[in-house]
Design an enzyme around this catalytic site. Structure first.
Site, PDB file in Angstrom:
ATOM      1  CB  SER A   1      -0.951  -0.042   1.193  1.00 13.27           C
ATOM      2  OG  SER A   1      -1.984   0.913   1.043  1.00 13.27           O
TER       3      SER A   1
ATOM      4  CE  LYS B   1     -15.795  20.438   6.565  1.00 17.03           C
ATOM      5  NZ  LYS B   1     -14.438  20.736   6.092  1.00 17.03           N
TER       6      LYS B   1
END
Length: 351
Positions: free
Chosen positions: A177, A229
Site C-alpha cells: 500500500s 462536507k
C-alpha cells in the site's frame, strides 16, 4: 531462619527505596538543565570498516592458537600496505575523490508515516554531500497507512532521483500500500523472496452507532455547510447519497495511486496489479513490481566490494524520562514475548 528472611526483606526494601530516590534525583537534575541539547544528531557510520573488523576477529577465532600471532602480523602488514596505497581498512581508495559511495537510509513506517520528517532531513543531508555517480539505498519496511502521510513520504523519496542520484529500495519484509507507493519511486526495487509487496488499493471503514442511539431515544444532529462536507458519520444517520460519494472519493484516490505507480514503473499492467492484492517477492518479480530478488544485507555486502557504504541516521534527542520509559516498555515487551514463547513451546512438550 525467619529473622534472616526478615532482615533480607528489609534490605531489599531499603535498596529499592534508594534506587527510587536516586532515579528521582537524576530526573530532577535533568529537568533543571533546561531545554539544552534538543538538537538532533546526525550519526554517520562506514559499514565497510565494521565488516572488515568482524571478519578479522572471526578469522582469528577460527585459527589455531599457534597461527594467531602470524595472522595478526599479516593484518598489520596489510594495513601498512593499504595506508601507503592511500586506502582505508575497507580496501577502498580514499584518495580518489570520484570513488563511488553508497549512502544507506532506513525507513520503518507506521500507519501515520511518523518517521517522514526525520527521513526528509536525512535525504537533504545526503543530497548536499553526495557526488555524481553515488547511490542511495533505502531499506524500506511499511505496510502502509494514511494516504496524505505516505504521499509526503513518497515525494521526499522522489527528491533523490530528482537530484540525479541512483536510488535502490530494498524490502526485506513488507512494502505494501503506502509502502509500495514509496518503493516504486526508486530506480531499482529489490525484495526478499517472501517479502510482501503490492496492495495497490484504498480502504476505509467507518463504524456507525446511529441505530443504537435511536433505540435509546438519543438524537445526534450533524450540521454541515457544503453538500459533501461530511459524507459518512459515526453517530448520525448515513444516507445512500453519502455512501455513493464516499466510494467515489475512494475511487478517485485509487486512480491517483495507480497513476503514481504507472508513472514510475510504466511497464506494469495496472489493471492486473492494482486490485489491492499482495504478492510475495518471487511473485512480485514475475509481475514486474520489483527488479531483483535478494535481501538488503546481501546487496550491501555485494556493493562493499566496489564502494564505500555509509549509513546515515538522524537521531532525535531523548531525555532521561523518555529513555527510562522506553527501557521499561522494552522490558515489558520482552517479558510478554518470552511468556508467549513459553506458552507456544508448552504445546509441544505435552504428552
Amino acid at each position: 531462619m525467619s529473622e534472616w528472611l526478615s532482615d533480607f526483606g528489609m534490605f531489599l526494601a531499603q535498596l529499592l527505596s534508594l534506587a527510587v530516590i536516586v532515579g528521582l534525583a537524576v530526573a530532577v537534575a535533568a529537568r533543571l538543565r533546561g531545554e539544552g541539547g534538543d538538537e538532533a544528531r546526525l550519526k554517520v557510520e562506514e559499514l565497510n570498516r565494521g565488516r572488515g573488523a568482524r571478519s578479522r576477529r572471526l578469522r582469528l577465532a577460527a585459527s589455531e592458537p599457534g597461527a594467531r600471532k602470524r595472522l595478526v602480523k599479516a593484518f598489520r602488514r596489510e594495513d601498512k600496505r593499504q595506508a601507503k596505497a592511500g586506502k582505508g581498512r575497507s580496501g577502498k581508495d580514499e584518495s580518489d575523490a570520484h570513488a563511488a559511495t553508497l549512502w544507506l537510509l532506513d525507513f520503518h513506517g507506521d500507519i501515520r508515516a511518523s518517521g517522514t520528517g526525520r527521513f526528509a532531513e536525512e535525504i537533504s543531508a545526503v543530497i548536499s554531500a553526495a557526488e555524481p555517480g553515488d547511490e542511495v539505498v533505502v531499506r524500506l519496511e511499511s505496510a502502509g497507512g494514511l494516504v496524505h502521510a505516505y504521499g509526503l513520504a513518497a515525494a521526499e523519496l522522489d527528491r533523490l532521483r530528482e537530484a540525479g542520484l541512483t536510488t535502490t529500495v530494498c524490502v526485506d519484509k513488507v512494502a505494501a500500500s503506502g509502502g509500495y507507493l514509496m518503493a516504486c519511486g526508486a530506480d531499482s526495487v529489490r525484495a526478499a523472496p517472501l517479502a510482501v509487496l503490492g496492495s495497490i488499493g484504498v480502504v476505509a471503514q467507518v463504524p456507525n452507532v446511529h441505530r443504537l442511539l435511536k433505540r435509546h431515544d438519543i438524537d445526534v444532529d450533524v450540521l454541515t455547510a457544503g453538500r459533501y462536507k461530511r459524507t459518512l458519520t459515526v453517530l448520525g444517520e448515513n444516507t445512500e447519497e453519502g455512501r455513493e460519494k464516499f466510494v467515489e472519493d475512494l475511487e478517485r484516490t485509487h486512480e491517483l495511486f495507480k497513476r503514481h505507480v504507472a508513472e514510475r514503473r510504466p511497464g506494469l499492467d495496472m489493471e492486473t496489479i492494482a486490485t489491492g492484492e499482495i504478492w510475495y517477492g518471487s511473485e512480485a518479480l514475475e509481475k514486474g513490481l520489483i527488479d531483483a530478488l535478494g535481501t538488503s544485507e546481501a546487496y550491501l555486502v555485494e556493493r562493499m566490494a566496489s564502494a564505500r557504504v555509509i549509513r546515515v541516521r538522524l537521531e532525535p534527542p531523548r531525555r532521561l524520562g523518555e529513555r527510562l520509559s522506553l527501557a521499561v516498555a522494552a522490558g515489558v515487551e520482552r517479558a510478554l514475548l518470552r511468556g508467549a514463547e513459553a506458552l507456544d513451546a508448552s504445546r509441544w512438550l505435552k504428552r
